[in-house]
Design a protein around this motif. Structure first.
Motif, PDB file in Angstrom:
ATOM      1  N   TRP A 216    -101.655 -49.508 122.343  1.00  0.00           N
ATOM      2  CA  TRP A 216    -102.067 -50.503 121.354  1.00  0.00           C
ATOM      3  C   TRP A 216    -103.380 -51.180 121.731  1.00  0.00           C
ATOM      4  O   TRP A 216    -104.277 -51.316 120.903  1.00  0.00           O
ATOM      5  CB  TRP A 216    -100.973 -51.561 121.186  1.00  0.00           C
ATOM      6  CG  TRP A 216     -99.821 -51.089 120.358  1.00  0.00           C
ATOM      7  CD1 TRP A 216     -99.681 -49.864 119.768  1.00  0.00           C
ATOM      8  CD2 TRP A 216     -98.643 -51.826 120.034  1.00  0.00           C
ATOM      9  NE1 TRP A 216     -98.478 -49.792 119.094  1.00  0.00           N
ATOM     10  CE2 TRP A 216     -97.826 -50.981 119.240  1.00  0.00           C
ATOM     11  CE3 TRP A 216     -98.194 -53.107 120.335  1.00  0.00           C
ATOM     12  CZ2 TRP A 216     -96.594 -51.396 118.742  1.00  0.00           C
ATOM     13  CZ3 TRP A 216     -96.966 -53.519 119.840  1.00  0.00           C
ATOM     14  CH2 TRP A 216     -96.176 -52.674 119.049  1.00  0.00           C
ATOM     15  N   GLU A 217    -103.480 -51.631 122.965  1.00  0.00           N
ATOM     16  CA  GLU A 217    -104.670 -52.381 123.374  1.00  0.00           C
ATOM     17  C   GLU A 217    -105.932 -51.517 123.418  1.00  0.00           C
ATOM     18  O   GLU A 217    -107.044 -52.042 123.343  1.00  0.00           O
ATOM     19  CB  GLU A 217    -104.442 -53.037 124.738  1.00  0.00           C
ATOM     20  CG  GLU A 217    -103.560 -54.286 124.695  1.00  0.00           C
ATOM     21  CD  GLU A 217    -102.080 -53.973 124.512  1.00  0.00           C
ATOM     22  OE1 GLU A 217    -101.299 -54.898 124.215  1.00  0.00           O
ATOM     23  OE2 GLU A 217    -101.688 -52.793 124.665  1.00  0.00           O
ATOM     24  N   SER A 218    -105.766 -50.214 123.548  1.00  0.00           N
ATOM     25  CA  SER A 218    -106.930 -49.327 123.630  1.00  0.00           C
ATOM     26  C   SER A 218    -107.267 -48.677 122.292  1.00  0.00           C
ATOM     27  O   SER A 218    -108.250 -47.948 122.185  1.00  0.00           O
ATOM     28  CB  SER A 218    -106.686 -48.232 124.676  1.00  0.00           C
ATOM     29  OG  SER A 218    -105.557 -47.442 124.333  1.00  0.00           O
TER      30      SER A 218
ATOM     31  N   ARG B 129     -97.876 -59.252 120.527  1.00  0.00           N
ATOM     32  CA  ARG B 129     -98.767 -58.290 121.182  1.00  0.00           C
ATOM     33  C   ARG B 129     -99.487 -57.420 120.157  1.00  0.00           C
ATOM     34  O   ARG B 129    -100.688 -57.162 120.268  1.00  0.00           O
ATOM     35  CB  ARG B 129     -97.942 -57.436 122.141  1.00  0.00           C
ATOM     36  CG  ARG B 129     -98.761 -56.453 122.944  1.00  0.00           C
ATOM     37  CD  ARG B 129     -97.948 -55.792 124.039  1.00  0.00           C
ATOM     38  NE  ARG B 129     -98.562 -54.523 124.384  1.00  0.00           N
ATOM     39  CZ  ARG B 129     -97.986 -53.343 124.233  1.00  0.00           C
ATOM     40  NH1 ARG B 129     -96.759 -53.258 123.750  1.00  0.00           N
ATOM     41  NH2 ARG B 129     -98.612 -52.236 124.561  1.00  0.00           N
ATOM     42  N   TRP B 130     -98.757 -56.956 119.143  1.00  0.00           N
ATOM     43  CA  TRP B 130     -99.375 -56.099 118.128  1.00  0.00           C
ATOM     44  C   TRP B 130    -100.416 -56.878 117.323  1.00  0.00           C
ATOM     45  O   TRP B 130    -101.522 -56.387 117.074  1.00  0.00           O
ATOM     46  CB  TRP B 130     -98.313 -55.533 117.189  1.00  0.00           C
ATOM     47  CG  TRP B 130     -98.839 -54.452 116.287  1.00  0.00           C
ATOM     48  CD1 TRP B 130     -98.824 -53.111 116.522  1.00  0.00           C
ATOM     49  CD2 TRP B 130     -99.482 -54.624 115.011  1.00  0.00           C
ATOM     50  NE1 TRP B 130     -99.411 -52.435 115.472  1.00  0.00           N
ATOM     51  CE2 TRP B 130     -99.826 -53.339 114.540  1.00  0.00           C
ATOM     52  CE3 TRP B 130     -99.794 -55.730 114.229  1.00  0.00           C
ATOM     53  CZ2 TRP B 130    -100.462 -53.130 113.313  1.00  0.00           C
ATOM     54  CZ3 TRP B 130    -100.444 -55.535 113.009  1.00  0.00           C
ATOM     55  CH2 TRP B 130    -100.766 -54.250 112.563  1.00  0.00           C
TER      56      TRP B 130
ATOM     57  N   GLN C 163    -102.093 -59.493 118.176  1.00  0.00           N
ATOM     58  CA  GLN C 163    -103.269 -59.770 119.005  1.00  0.00           C
ATOM     59  C   GLN C 163    -104.164 -58.535 119.097  1.00  0.00           C
ATOM     60  O   GLN C 163    -105.393 -58.638 118.991  1.00  0.00           O
ATOM     61  CB  GLN C 163    -102.846 -60.217 120.399  1.00  0.00           C
ATOM     62  CG  GLN C 163    -104.024 -60.471 121.335  1.00  0.00           C
ATOM     63  CD  GLN C 163    -103.620 -61.210 122.597  1.00  0.00           C
ATOM     64  OE1 GLN C 163    -102.932 -62.225 122.532  1.00  0.00           O
ATOM     65  NE2 GLN C 163    -104.040 -60.705 123.748  1.00  0.00           N
ATOM     66  N   ALA C 164    -103.551 -57.364 119.280  1.00  0.00           N
ATOM     67  CA  ALA C 164    -104.337 -56.132 119.353  1.00  0.00           C
ATOM     68  C   ALA C 164    -105.023 -55.844 118.022  1.00  0.00           C
ATOM     69  O   ALA C 164    -106.154 -55.361 117.981  1.00  0.00           O
ATOM     70  CB  ALA C 164    -103.439 -54.959 119.743  1.00  0.00           C
ATOM     71  N   ARG C 165    -104.354 -56.171 116.931  1.00  0.00           N
ATOM     72  CA  ARG C 165    -104.909 -55.903 115.597  1.00  0.00           C
ATOM     73  C   ARG C 165    -105.999 -56.907 115.220  1.00  0.00           C
ATOM     74  O   ARG C 165    -107.033 -56.545 114.657  1.00  0.00           O
ATOM     75  CB  ARG C 165    -103.780 -55.947 114.566  1.00  0.00           C
ATOM     76  CG  ARG C 165    -104.198 -55.791 113.109  1.00  0.00           C
ATOM     77  CD  ARG C 165    -104.772 -54.417 112.807  1.00  0.00           C
ATOM     78  NE  ARG C 165    -105.096 -54.289 111.398  1.00  0.00           N
ATOM     79  CZ  ARG C 165    -104.488 -53.452 110.563  1.00  0.00           C
ATOM     80  NH1 ARG C 165    -103.527 -52.652 111.008  1.00  0.00           N
ATOM     81  NH2 ARG C 165    -104.828 -53.391 109.298  1.00  0.00           N
TER      82      ARG C 165
ATOM     83  N   GLY D  33    -107.595 -59.195 117.343  1.00  0.00           N
ATOM     84  CA  GLY D  33    -108.618 -59.460 118.340  1.00  0.00           C
ATOM     85  C   GLY D  33    -108.672 -60.898 118.800  1.00  0.00           C
ATOM     86  O   GLY D  33    -109.583 -61.285 119.536  1.00  0.00           O
TER      87      GLY D  33
ATOM     88  N   ASP E 138     -98.092 -48.366 125.044  1.00  0.00           N
ATOM     89  CA  ASP E 138     -99.204 -48.800 125.884  1.00  0.00           C
ATOM     90  C   ASP E 138    -100.578 -48.428 125.337  1.00  0.00           C
ATOM     91  O   ASP E 138    -101.598 -48.739 125.953  1.00  0.00           O
ATOM     92  CB  ASP E 138     -99.049 -48.260 127.308  1.00  0.00           C
ATOM     93  CG  ASP E 138     -98.863 -46.746 127.353  1.00  0.00           C
ATOM     94  OD1 ASP E 138     -99.011 -46.106 126.291  1.00  0.00           O
ATOM     95  OD2 ASP E 138     -98.569 -46.222 128.439  1.00  0.00           O
TER      96      ASP E 138
END
Length: 215
Positions: free
Chosen positions: A14-16, A98-99, A101-103, A105, A12
């Motif tokens: 990853w997004e932060s 998900r990863w 997208q977090a990486r 942006g 949890d």
């Protein structure tokens, strides 16, 4: 290695986490393994085939008490010790989307990745390509079938080859062999040897696994 579980970790943070500091859960590879994977990908003709290969053969990852373990030596030790908190999983489309997208942006949907894998849709966003390459710890050009295999030829010069090997060992998968040879081509031998010493010193230092459990 490691017991397999269906309940994947949440990850949890990853997004932060700043994209620059977001590390892939996929383990690092040895130089030989990285070169073998490079050859396998170069033998595939399309982006879809290469992405499918990565999903099917390079997606096992390991966690200890919910946190990724990416150092191969640490993974081997934990497997041998049969640590009860050590588990293995296979990264599937939702986790990868998900990863990435977090990486990167930028929005990356599960359906988009399924379409890329199936060859239904072409990926036209460089940021997604870079994110996918970072997830699997490969050079981003390996996901571009239009880039020739010559870009990844191992340098003939022994010093250049050793520099490339050490770069891979310390995680510099974004630098291909041709770039190493080009940058070192005009360097003095003394400077090359100094570079090798620095890289060797870095490679000898154990990677920070983030786990301080007693051995």
């Amino acid at each position: 290695m490691g017991r397999r579980y269906e309940d994947e970790p949440v990850f949890d943070s990853w997004e932060s986490t700043s994209p620059a500091h977001l590390d892939s859960p996929i383990p690092h590879r040895s130089y030989a393994a990285q070169q073998q994977l490079t050859l396998e990908l170069l033998n595939l003709d399309t982006f879809a085939e290469r992405l499918t290969c990565l999903f099917e053969h390079e997606s096992t990852y390991y966690v200890l008490d919910g946190e990724p373990v990416v150092d191969p030596d640490e993974i081997s030790r934990l497997a041998a010790d049969e640590d009860p908190g050590f588990r293995s999983f296979v990264a599937r489309v939702p986790l990868v989307a998900r990863w990435v997208q977090a990486r990167s942006g930028v929005p990356v949907t599960k359906q988009a990745l399924h379409n890329f894998k199936g060859g239904i849709r072409e990926n036209t966003r460089p940021s997604i390509t870079k994110g996918l390459a970072a997830f699997w710890r490969i050079h981003r050009d390996l996901l571009d079938p239009h880039v020739g295999a010559a870009e990844f030829e191992v340098p003939y010069d022994e010093t250049d080859r050793r520099a490339h090997e050490l770069m891979i060992e310390i995680g510099g998968v974004g630098v291909n062999a041709r770039t190493i040879a080009s940058r070192l081509g005009g360097a003095r031998d003394a400077d090359k040897q100094l570079l090798l010493k620095v890289l060797e010193r870095i490679a000898r230092n154990p990677r920070d696994t983030g786990h301080d459990r007693p051995r």
